[in-house]
Motif scaffolding. Structure first.
Motif, PDB file in Angstrom:
ATOM      1  N   ALA A   4       0.839  -1.208   0.000  1.00 57.11           N
ATOM      2  CA  ALA A   4       0.000   0.000   0.000  1.00 57.11           C
ATOM      3  C   ALA A   4       0.868   1.250   0.000  1.00 57.11           C
ATOM      4  CB  ALA A   4      -0.922  -0.006   1.217  1.00 57.11           C
ATOM      5  N   ASN A  13       2.301   2.364  -5.062  1.00 58.38           N
ATOM      6  CA  ASN A  13       1.669   3.399  -5.886  1.00 58.38           C
ATOM      7  C   ASN A  13       2.368   4.748  -5.796  1.00 58.38           C
ATOM      8  OD1 ASN A  13      -0.485   1.782  -6.907  1.00 58.38           O
ATOM      9  ND2 ASN A  13      -1.298   1.775  -4.831  1.00 58.38           N
ATOM     10  N   THR A  14       2.975   5.026  -4.635  1.00 60.89           N
ATOM     11  CA  THR A  14       3.545   6.363  -4.463  1.00 60.89           C
ATOM     12  C   THR A  14       4.773   6.561  -5.356  1.00 60.89           C
ATOM     13  OG1 THR A  14       2.834   6.128  -2.190  1.00 60.89           O
ATOM     14  CG2 THR A  14       4.132   8.056  -2.701  1.00 60.89           C
ATOM     15  N   ALA A  60       3.720   7.075  -8.912  1.00 61.14           N
ATOM     16  CA  ALA A  60       3.004   8.364  -9.029  1.00 61.14           C
ATOM     17  C   ALA A  60       4.026   9.500  -9.116  1.00 61.14           C
ATOM     18  CB  ALA A  60       2.071   8.569  -7.837  1.00 61.14           C
ATOM     19  N   SER A  92     -11.938  -1.023  -7.949  1.00 56.39           N
ATOM     20  CA  SER A  92     -12.576  -1.272  -6.652  1.00 56.39           C
ATOM     21  C   SER A  92     -13.460  -2.502  -6.806  1.00 56.39           C
ATOM     22  CB  SER A  92     -13.450  -0.076  -6.239  1.00 56.39           C
ATOM     23  OG  SER A  92     -12.665   1.076  -6.073  1.00 56.39           O
ATOM     24  N   ARG A 113     -11.712   8.666  -9.573  1.00 62.48           N
ATOM     25  CA  ARG A 113     -11.671   7.449  -8.757  1.00 62.48           C
ATOM     26  C   ARG A 113     -10.247   7.002  -8.451  1.00 62.48           C
ATOM     27  NH1 ARG A 113     -15.955   5.198  -6.297  1.00 62.48           N
ATOM     28  NH2 ARG A 113     -14.723   3.279  -6.417  1.00 62.48           N
ATOM     29  N   PHE A 160      -8.302   7.336  -6.016  1.00 58.80           N
ATOM     30  CA  PHE A 160      -8.081   6.774  -4.682  1.00 58.80           C
ATOM     31  C   PHE A 160      -9.268   5.910  -4.252  1.00 58.80           C
ATOM     32  CE2 PHE A 160      -5.285  10.483  -4.807  1.00 58.80           C
ATOM     33  CZ  PHE A 160      -4.088   9.922  -4.381  1.00 58.80           C
ATOM     34  N   GLY A 161     -10.036   5.451  -5.214  1.00 60.04           N
ATOM     35  CA  GLY A 161     -11.193   4.623  -4.908  1.00 60.04           C
ATOM     36  C   GLY A 161     -12.303   5.462  -4.308  1.00 60.04           C
ATOM     37  N   GLY A 162     -13.064   4.860  -3.402  1.00 52.51           N
ATOM     38  CA  GLY A 162     -14.152   5.618  -2.789  1.00 52.51           C
ATOM     39  C   GLY A 162     -14.933   4.764  -1.818  1.00 52.51           C
ATOM     40  N   THR A 167     -13.811   1.743   1.568  1.00 52.76           N
ATOM     41  CA  THR A 167     -12.398   1.385   1.457  1.00 52.76           C
ATOM     42  C   THR A 167     -11.617   2.440   0.672  1.00 52.76           C
ATOM     43  OG1 THR A 167     -12.842   0.053  -0.496  1.00 52.76           O
ATOM     44  CG2 THR A 167     -12.835  -1.109   1.620  1.00 52.76           C
ATOM     45  N   PRO A 174      -6.973   5.282   2.643  1.00 52.77           N
ATOM     46  CA  PRO A 174      -6.701   6.109   3.821  1.00 52.77           C
ATOM     47  C   PRO A 174      -5.335   6.791   3.730  1.00 52.77           C
ATOM     48  CG  PRO A 174      -6.348   3.801   4.338  1.00 52.77           C
ATOM     49  CD  PRO A 174      -6.824   3.848   2.923  1.00 52.77           C
ATOM     50  N   GLY A 175      -4.506   6.377   2.760  1.00 48.09           N
ATOM     51  CA  GLY A 175      -3.150   6.940   2.650  1.00 48.09           C
ATOM     52  C   GLY A 175      -3.073   8.081   1.650  1.00 48.09           C
ATOM     53  N   PHE A 178      -1.295  11.272   2.860  1.00 47.89           N
ATOM     54  CA  PHE A 178       0.110  10.942   3.109  1.00 47.89           C
ATOM     55  C   PHE A 178       0.865  10.855   1.775  1.00 47.89           C
ATOM     56  CE2 PHE A 178       3.598   8.039   3.993  1.00 47.89           C
ATOM     57  CZ  PHE A 178       4.080   8.516   5.195  1.00 47.89           C
ATOM     58  N   GLU A 209       3.902  13.255   0.171  1.00 46.49           N
ATOM     59  CA  GLU A 209       5.192  12.710  -0.288  1.00 46.49           C
ATOM     60  C   GLU A 209       5.478  13.131  -1.726  1.00 46.49           C
ATOM     61  OE1 GLU A 209       4.279   8.448   0.638  1.00 46.49           O
ATOM     62  OE2 GLU A 209       6.378   8.460   1.226  1.00 46.49           O
ATOM     63  N   VAL A 250      -2.260   0.237  -8.331  1.00 48.55           N
ATOM     64  CA  VAL A 250      -3.284   1.178  -8.793  1.00 48.55           C
ATOM     65  C   VAL A 250      -2.666   2.117  -9.829  1.00 48.55           C
ATOM     66  CG1 VAL A 250      -4.764   3.097  -8.095  1.00 48.55           C
ATOM     67  CG2 VAL A 250      -4.628   1.060  -6.655  1.00 48.55           C
TER      68      VAL A 250
HETATM   69  C1  HEM Z   1      -0.466   7.717  -5.146  1.00 48.94           C
HETATM   70  C2  HEM Z   1      -0.531   6.792  -4.210  1.00 48.94           C
HETATM   71  C3  HEM Z   1      -1.734   5.939  -3.897  1.00 48.94           C
HETATM   72  C4  HEM Z   1      -2.807   5.619  -4.684  1.00 48.94           C
HETATM   73  C5  HEM Z   1      -3.115   6.056  -6.125  1.00 48.94           C
HETATM   74  C6  HEM Z   1      -3.677   4.763  -3.885  1.00 48.94           C
HETATM   75  C7  HEM Z   1      -4.885   4.242  -4.317  1.00 48.94           C
HETATM   76  C8  HEM Z   1      -5.689   3.369  -3.588  1.00 48.94           C
HETATM   77  C9  HEM Z   1      -6.915   2.780  -4.059  1.00 48.94           C
HETATM   78  C10 HEM Z   1      -7.541   3.005  -5.434  1.00 48.94           C
HETATM   79  C11 HEM Z   1      -7.393   1.987  -3.084  1.00 48.94           C
HETATM   80  C12 HEM Z   1      -8.655   1.111  -3.124  1.00 48.94           C
HETATM   81  C13 HEM Z   1      -9.880   1.926  -2.754  1.00 48.94           C
HETATM   82  C14 HEM Z   1     -11.174   1.192  -2.997  1.00 48.94           C
HETATM   83  O1  HEM Z   1     -11.241  -0.030  -2.866  1.00 48.94           O
HETATM   84  O2  HEM Z   1     -12.140   1.850  -3.350  1.00 48.94           O
HETATM   85  C15 HEM Z   1      -6.463   2.064  -1.971  1.00 48.94           C
HETATM   86  C16 HEM Z   1      -6.607   1.392  -0.779  1.00 48.94           C
HETATM   87  C17 HEM Z   1      -5.730   1.481   0.269  1.00 48.94           C
HETATM   88  N1  HEM Z   1      -4.614   2.301   0.346  1.00 48.94           N
HETATM   89 FE1  HEM Z   1      -3.914   3.520  -1.090  1.00 48.94          FE
HETATM   90  N2  HEM Z   1      -3.104   4.580  -2.648  1.00 48.94           N
HETATM   91  C18 HEM Z   1      -1.917   5.281  -2.603  1.00 48.94           C
HETATM   92  C19 HEM Z   1      -1.044   5.388  -1.539  1.00 48.94           C
HETATM   93  C20 HEM Z   1      -1.245   4.816  -0.297  1.00 48.94           C
HETATM   94  C21 HEM Z   1      -0.386   4.999   0.863  1.00 48.94           C
HETATM   95  C22 HEM Z   1       0.863   5.885   0.894  1.00 48.94           C
HETATM   96  C23 HEM Z   1      -0.917   4.256   1.872  1.00 48.94           C
HETATM   97  C24 HEM Z   1      -0.451   4.084   3.308  1.00 48.94           C
HETATM   98  C25 HEM Z   1       0.274   4.971   3.971  1.00 48.94           C
HETATM   99  C26 HEM Z   1      -2.111   3.605   1.361  1.00 48.94           C
HETATM  100  C27 HEM Z   1      -2.916   2.745   2.082  1.00 48.94           C
HETATM  101  C28 HEM Z   1      -4.033   2.105   1.582  1.00 48.94           C
HETATM  102  C29 HEM Z   1      -4.789   1.094   2.334  1.00 48.94           C
HETATM  103  C30 HEM Z   1      -4.486   0.576   3.730  1.00 48.94           C
HETATM  104  C31 HEM Z   1      -5.871   0.722   1.510  1.00 48.94           C
HETATM  105  C32 HEM Z   1      -6.983  -0.297   1.829  1.00 48.94           C
HETATM  106  C33 HEM Z   1      -8.170   0.417   2.431  1.00 48.94           C
HETATM  107  C34 HEM Z   1      -9.320  -0.518   2.825  1.00 48.94           C
HETATM  108  O3  HEM Z   1      -9.467  -1.598   2.216  1.00 48.94           O
HETATM  109  O4  HEM Z   1     -10.090  -0.145   3.743  1.00 48.94           O
HETATM  110  N3  HEM Z   1      -2.282   3.980   0.045  1.00 48.94           N
HETATM  111  N4  HEM Z   1      -5.443   2.921  -2.301  1.00 48.94           N
END
Ligand code: HEM
Length: 306
Positions: free
Chosen positions: A70, A74-75, A78, A146, A208, A210-212, A215, A218-219, A222, A226, A261
């Protein structure tokens, strides 16, 4: 991919499963040697929360493999795409540099050199073109899907989603839809998310990256801190050009990992980087104080209700 498919992974995905165990063992050894005590507060807190809740060091290490996906997966791309697309778009770095320069503080360092401080909040308050370009990179280069279970029979217009079915919502299809984003949906348009362009964009919920919902990533704040900090410092400090040929070539991203992602480039880009002229003796600092101020990109942050 073979682990995610999940069909008897200990047989069908022997090599990746072994690699994953090796990674878990390495992270556990790092924890046991006290390495995390010198790590970032993020890494320390992630470790401590697990331990405080009675989770074994081995299992914290196991979680961390998923957490690393996580946090890193992706970071890093990006940041890559933001730097590449900003540089390859004619005149864009020049304009964004002006925005960054205008909100960079200059004082004197202890050694008497000029000290330039980039403040993360100032970037979010005073650099609309940088923010718009970053959001457009996320729109243009994300391909996350998603996945949701349908809990009750539900009609979306005439379409019936049956209880128990699995629903997949691919962000790339939505982001490339010309009915939503107009004829230029397939192009990188760094000005698309400027406040004055709002009438030309679809509803905020169509973004979308970062989803919606429950879930929603949450990052996202953050990650945004960065990427903005690295990209702004890079643009303010360095000149970059392609090492070969005159123009930038945008790599394909056909082999992106299923878990990612943000798309992953299929090949490296060779570049030449020089310190920006006239900035050779400058010291730099990035101020992340009060970095909790958010740059609202998704409906849940903006508060769109309709
Ligand atoms: C540019 C960077 C990032 C992108 C594009 C991104 C995108 C996403 C997307 C699309 C999802 C799924 C949302 C959904 O199911 O609707 C997700 C889930 C998640 N991301 Fe990120 N993310 C990024 C960076 C991060 C960072 C830095 C962290 C932690 C510090 C993080 C932690 C998480 C976690 C824990 C989930 C699962 C949430 C859940 O299932 O409740 N992400 N992210």
């Amino acid at each position: 991919m073979s682990i995610i498919v999940g069909f008897l992974p200990s047989i069908t995905a022997r090599k990746p499963v072994k690699a994953r165990e090796k990674l878990i063992d390495a992270i556990e050894a790092y924890y046991r040697a006290g390495g995390v005590q010198d790590a970032s507060s993020l890494a320390r807190n992630r470790y401590q929360i697990g331990v405080d809740h009675g989770i074994s060091v081995h299992d914290v290490a196991r979680y961390e493999v998923g957490g690393s996906l996580a946090i890193l997966l992706n970071t890093a791309p990006a940041t890559f795409w933001t730097l590449l697309l900003l540089h390859s778009h004619s005149g864009l770095v020049r304009d964004i540099r002006k925005e960054i320069d205008a909100c960079t503080e200059t004082t004197l360092a202890e050694n008497g050199s000029p000290l330039k401080t980039i403040n993360i909040n100032s970037l979010k308050e005073s650099c609309p073109l940088l923010l718009s370009s970053y959001q457009e990179v996320i729109r243009y280069r994300t391909m996350g899907t998603s996945v949701r279970m349908v809990m009750e029979d539900t009609y979306l217009d005439q379409w019936l989603l049956k209880k128990g079915a699995m629903l997949q919502i691919p962000s790339r299809v939505i982001h490339q839809d010309t009915d939503l984003w107009g004829a230029t949906a397939a192009e990188f348009n760094p000005r698309r998310f400027l406040p004055e362009e709002k009438p030309n964009r679809p509803r905020d919920i169509c973004f979308r990256g970062f989803g919606g919902g429950k879930t929603l990533c949450p990052g996202r704040h953050f990650a945004t801190n960065e990427v903005l900090a690295v990209v702004a410092a890079f643009i303010a400090r360095f000149d970059m050009k392609p090492a070969e040929g005159d123009g930038w070539e945008i790599p394909t991203a056909e082999n992106t990992n299923l878990a990612a992602v943000v798309m992953e480039p299929d090949r490296d880009i060779l570049v030449e980087i020089e310190t920006r002229q006239g900035f050779e003796n400058v010291e730099w600092a990035i101020n992340l104080d009060r970095s909790g101020m958010t740059f609202a990109m998704v409906t849940e942050d903006i508060g769109e209700t309709e």
